[in-house]
Design a protein around this motif. Sequence first.
Motif, PDB file in Angstrom:
ATOM      1  N   MET A 117       0.907  -0.804   0.107  1.00  0.00           N
ATOM      2  CA  MET A 117       0.177  -0.239   0.034  1.00  0.00           C
ATOM      3  C   MET A 117       0.959   1.458   0.138  1.00  0.00           C
ATOM      4  SD  MET A 117      -3.486   1.060   2.240  1.00  0.00           S
ATOM      5  CE  MET A 117      -2.024   1.147   3.765  1.00  0.00           C
ATOM      6  N   ASN A 118       0.416   2.030  -0.592  1.00  0.00           N
ATOM      7  CA  ASN A 118       1.036   3.283  -1.201  1.00  0.00           C
ATOM      8  C   ASN A 118       0.781   4.412   0.268  1.00  0.00           C
ATOM      9  OD1 ASN A 118       2.174   2.793  -3.523  1.00  0.00           O
ATOM     10  ND2 ASN A 118       0.621   3.540  -4.478  1.00  0.00           N
ATOM     11  N   MET A 119       1.933   5.017   1.257  1.00  0.00           N
ATOM     12  CA  MET A 119       1.938   5.772   1.990  1.00  0.00           C
ATOM     13  C   MET A 119       2.025   6.921   1.948  1.00  0.00           C
ATOM     14  SD  MET A 119       4.607   6.577   5.302  1.00  0.00           S
ATOM     15  CE  MET A 119       4.982   4.700   5.057  1.00  0.00           C
ATOM     16  N   HIS A 120       0.741   7.668   2.342  1.00  0.00           N
ATOM     17  CA  HIS A 120       0.133   9.173   1.979  1.00  0.00           C
ATOM     18  C   HIS A 120      -0.241   9.685   3.217  1.00  0.00           C
ATOM     19  CE1 HIS A 120      -1.068  12.105  -0.466  1.00  0.00           C
ATOM     20  NE2 HIS A 120      -2.556  12.447   0.696  1.00  0.00           N
ATOM     21  N   PHE A 121      -0.066  10.809   3.273  1.00  0.00           N
ATOM     22  CA  PHE A 121       0.058  11.992   4.168  1.00  0.00           C
ATOM     23  C   PHE A 121      -0.086  13.421   3.959  1.00  0.00           C
ATOM     24  CE2 PHE A 121       3.717   9.452   5.953  1.00  0.00           C
ATOM     25  CZ  PHE A 121       4.080  10.803   6.679  1.00  0.00           C
ATOM     26  N   ASP A 122      -0.026  14.284   5.238  1.00  0.00           N
ATOM     27  CA  ASP A 122      -0.118  15.082   4.920  1.00  0.00           C
ATOM     28  C   ASP A 122       0.346  15.751   6.310  1.00  0.00           C
ATOM     29  OD1 ASP A 122       0.079  18.239   5.058  1.00  0.00           O
ATOM     30  OD2 ASP A 122      -1.909  18.045   4.245  1.00  0.00           O
ATOM     31  N   HIS A 123       1.562  15.753   6.845  1.00  0.00           N
ATOM     32  CA  HIS A 123       1.992  16.037   8.156  1.00  0.00           C
ATOM     33  C   HIS A 123       2.861  17.751   8.334  1.00  0.00           C
ATOM     34  CE1 HIS A 123       3.759  15.170  12.125  1.00  0.00           C
ATOM     35  NE2 HIS A 123       4.329  16.105  11.908  1.00  0.00           N
ATOM     36  N   VAL A 124       2.191  18.367   9.131  1.00  0.00           N
ATOM     37  CA  VAL A 124       2.701  19.260  10.090  1.00  0.00           C
ATOM     38  C   VAL A 124       3.288  19.497  11.671  1.00  0.00           C
ATOM     39  CG1 VAL A 124       1.657  21.946  10.339  1.00  0.00           C
ATOM     40  CG2 VAL A 124       1.047  21.124   8.752  1.00  0.00           C
ATOM     41  N   CYS A 182      -0.947  10.191  23.831  1.00  0.00           N
ATOM     42  CA  CYS A 182      -0.310   8.791  23.685  1.00  0.00           C
ATOM     43  C   CYS A 182      -1.122   8.203  22.575  1.00  0.00           C
ATOM     44  CB  CYS A 182       0.370   7.962  24.115  1.00  0.00           C
ATOM     45  SG  CYS A 182       1.931   9.165  24.227  1.00  0.00           S
ATOM     46  N   VAL A 183      -1.841   7.631  23.600  1.00  0.00           N
ATOM     47  CA  VAL A 183      -3.103   6.669  22.609  1.00  0.00           C
ATOM     48  C   VAL A 183      -4.370   7.637  21.552  1.00  0.00           C
ATOM     49  CG1 VAL A 183      -5.232   5.181  23.574  1.00  0.00           C
ATOM     50  CG2 VAL A 183      -2.678   5.097  25.071  1.00  0.00           C
ATOM     51  N   ASP A 184      -4.849   8.231  22.181  1.00  0.00           N
ATOM     52  CA  ASP A 184      -5.837   8.817  21.386  1.00  0.00           C
ATOM     53  C   ASP A 184      -4.785   9.521  19.670  1.00  0.00           C
ATOM     54  OD1 ASP A 184      -8.140   9.188  22.130  1.00  0.00           O
ATOM     55  OD2 ASP A 184      -8.184  11.599  22.488  1.00  0.00           O
ATOM     56  N   SER A 185      -3.381   9.383  20.633  1.00  0.00           N
ATOM     57  CA  SER A 185      -3.326  10.064  19.342  1.00  0.00           C
ATOM     58  C   SER A 185      -3.595   8.889  17.890  1.00  0.00           C
ATOM     59  CB  SER A 185      -1.718  10.167  19.251  1.00  0.00           C
ATOM     60  OG  SER A 185      -2.257  11.843  20.146  1.00  0.00           O
ATOM     61  N   MET A 186      -2.981   8.023  18.476  1.00  0.00           N
ATOM     62  CA  MET A 186      -3.243   6.803  17.698  1.00  0.00           C
ATOM     63  C   MET A 186      -4.181   6.520  16.201  1.00  0.00           C
ATOM     64  SD  MET A 186      -0.383   4.562  18.070  1.00  0.00           S
ATOM     65  CE  MET A 186       1.320   4.248  19.033  1.00  0.00           C
ATOM     66  N   TRP A 187      -5.681   7.647  16.598  1.00  0.00           N
ATOM     67  CA  TRP A 187      -7.176   7.325  16.005  1.00  0.00           C
ATOM     68  C   TRP A 187      -7.492   8.318  15.912  1.00  0.00           C
ATOM     69  CZ3 TRP A 187      -6.867   2.258  19.105  1.00  0.00           C
ATOM     70  CH2 TRP A 187      -7.682   3.478  20.656  1.00  0.00           C
ATOM     71  N   ALA A 188      -6.702   9.591  16.234  1.00  0.00           N
ATOM     72  CA  ALA A 188      -8.062  11.015  16.245  1.00  0.00           C
ATOM     73  C   ALA A 188      -7.452  11.718  14.502  1.00  0.00           C
ATOM     74  CB  ALA A 188      -6.571  11.712  16.399  1.00  0.00           C
ATOM     75  N   PRO A 189      -7.917  12.581  14.779  1.00  0.00           N
ATOM     76  CA  PRO A 189      -8.847  12.607  13.454  1.00  0.00           C
ATOM     77  C   PRO A 189      -7.825  13.094  12.627  1.00  0.00           C
ATOM     78  CG  PRO A 189     -10.191  13.978  15.172  1.00  0.00           C
ATOM     79  CD  PRO A 189      -9.042  13.044  15.683  1.00  0.00           C
ATOM     80  N   HIS A 190      -6.091  13.869  12.427  1.00  0.00           N
ATOM     81  CA  HIS A 190      -5.330  13.936  12.016  1.00  0.00           C
ATOM     82  C   HIS A 190      -4.456  13.315  11.544  1.00  0.00           C
ATOM     83  CE1 HIS A 190      -8.156  17.769  11.021  1.00  0.00           C
ATOM     84  NE2 HIS A 190      -8.357  17.845  12.328  1.00  0.00           N
ATOM     85  N   THR A 191      -4.166  12.235  12.915  1.00  0.00           N
ATOM     86  CA  THR A 191      -2.861  10.985  13.049  1.00  0.00           C
ATOM     87  C   THR A 191      -2.519  10.914  11.439  1.00  0.00           C
ATOM     88  OG1 THR A 191      -2.318   8.721  14.093  1.00  0.00           O
ATOM     89  CG2 THR A 191      -4.373   8.544  12.642  1.00  0.00           C
ATOM     90  N   ASP A 192      -1.540   9.883  11.456  1.00  0.00           N
ATOM     91  CA  ASP A 192      -0.600   9.977  10.515  1.00  0.00           C
ATOM     92  C   ASP A 192       0.698   9.534  10.850  1.00  0.00           C
ATOM     93  OD1 ASP A 192       1.916  11.736  11.208  1.00  0.00           O
ATOM     94  OD2 ASP A 192       0.371  13.624  10.164  1.00  0.00           O
ATOM     95  N   PRO A 193       1.632   8.846   9.760  1.00  0.00           N
ATOM     96  CA  PRO A 193       2.832   7.485  10.788  1.00  0.00           C
ATOM     97  C   PRO A 193       3.521   8.544  11.697  1.00  0.00           C
ATOM     98  CG  PRO A 193       2.547   7.477   8.216  1.00  0.00           C
ATOM     99  CD  PRO A 193       1.671   8.560   8.254  1.00  0.00           C
ATOM    100  N   ILE A 194       3.782   9.175  11.078  1.00  0.00           N
ATOM    101  CA  ILE A 194       4.939  10.600  12.191  1.00  0.00           C
ATOM    102  C   ILE A 194       4.051  10.967  13.724  1.00  0.00           C
ATOM    103  CG2 ILE A 194       5.919  12.117  12.856  1.00  0.00           C
ATOM    104  CD1 ILE A 194       6.030  13.217   9.591  1.00  0.00           C
TER     105      ILE A 194
END
Length: 354
Positions: free
Chosen positions: A1-8, A175-187
Amino acid sequence: MNMHFDHVTLGQRVLFGSGRAAGNLAAEVARLGAGRVMVIASGSESSLAEEVTSRIDVAVFHDDVAPHVPIAHAEAARAVATQNAVDLLVCIGGGSTTGLAKAVALTTGLPIVAVPTTYAGSEATNVWGLTEDARKTTGVDDRVLPGTVIYDAQLTLSLPVELSVASGLNGMAHCVDSMWAPHTDPINRALAAEGIHALAAGLPAVKSDPRGLAGREQALYGAYLSAVAFASAGSGLHHKICHVLGGAYNLPHAQTHATVLPYVLAFNAPAAPEAERRIAAAFGTGTALAGLDALRETLDAPQALKDFGFDETQIPEAVELILPYVPDSNPRPVTATDLDALLRAAHAGETPSL
């Protein structure tokens, strides 16, 4: 699967070192060229604040701090800043203190140097919160992000073990919430996983050796990572629940997060297998819930919302208040019945189950 995300990545200077807070603060004030510094610290932190600011000139000290930042307290602090022609805010304390500095920065645009004394993590986010008429409003604005954070584990030595545990588990919730929050990404997930690992190592060390700096440094490091992940990923189900409970029923912030966390994890984990595996790996356990439960048992963590003033009769109202704020992106659909069951379990302190 291609990795695609927008991180700030938020721009922030971090100075980390035990016993270095006063020197680091003096250097930052000089670097920023500030001449009128307002120090925000609660009355209970006044002696600590004087120690940390011993090498700078302070225009005004302000100690009118309250949990969840009531709007009246925010307006009073804003007036003090204006009356004293302040050009820099220095907040020394926990989440409530940082939150008040953010409230001032939100309307004035004044820069903040944050000196945390707990593991709340607010210092590393651009999230603000204000309470009015028993309702807490939160928002995101880069003006409230502290430009510099000064971490010094020695400043947390006065934080009792019980409060250290609750504050650290608040960081764990980020930490836990960041695993599935609305704007989560691999970083975000990578930062959150390392934050879980650091907090899971640091908090038991704080409990076993309250005067030791090694555990407290790990906990501060983990709290920072947790907040950076949260600032980018956004508020997930856990934080939406806790913000409503804190604002509507004046529940203590850290203890509420520490109590609710395992129930949200148990609810979401079956629907988020990849996140669940990452959390479990960070704990070094077979499942995420097993890791969190084992840590909570080691720490004698808060168990039930009823212990902090939340009444069972308030649950139906709380469900109505929370439901509109549940993120559409939550791994599992959330109904009123689900929220009712979750809050009743958390109120009673029942054993969380998948």
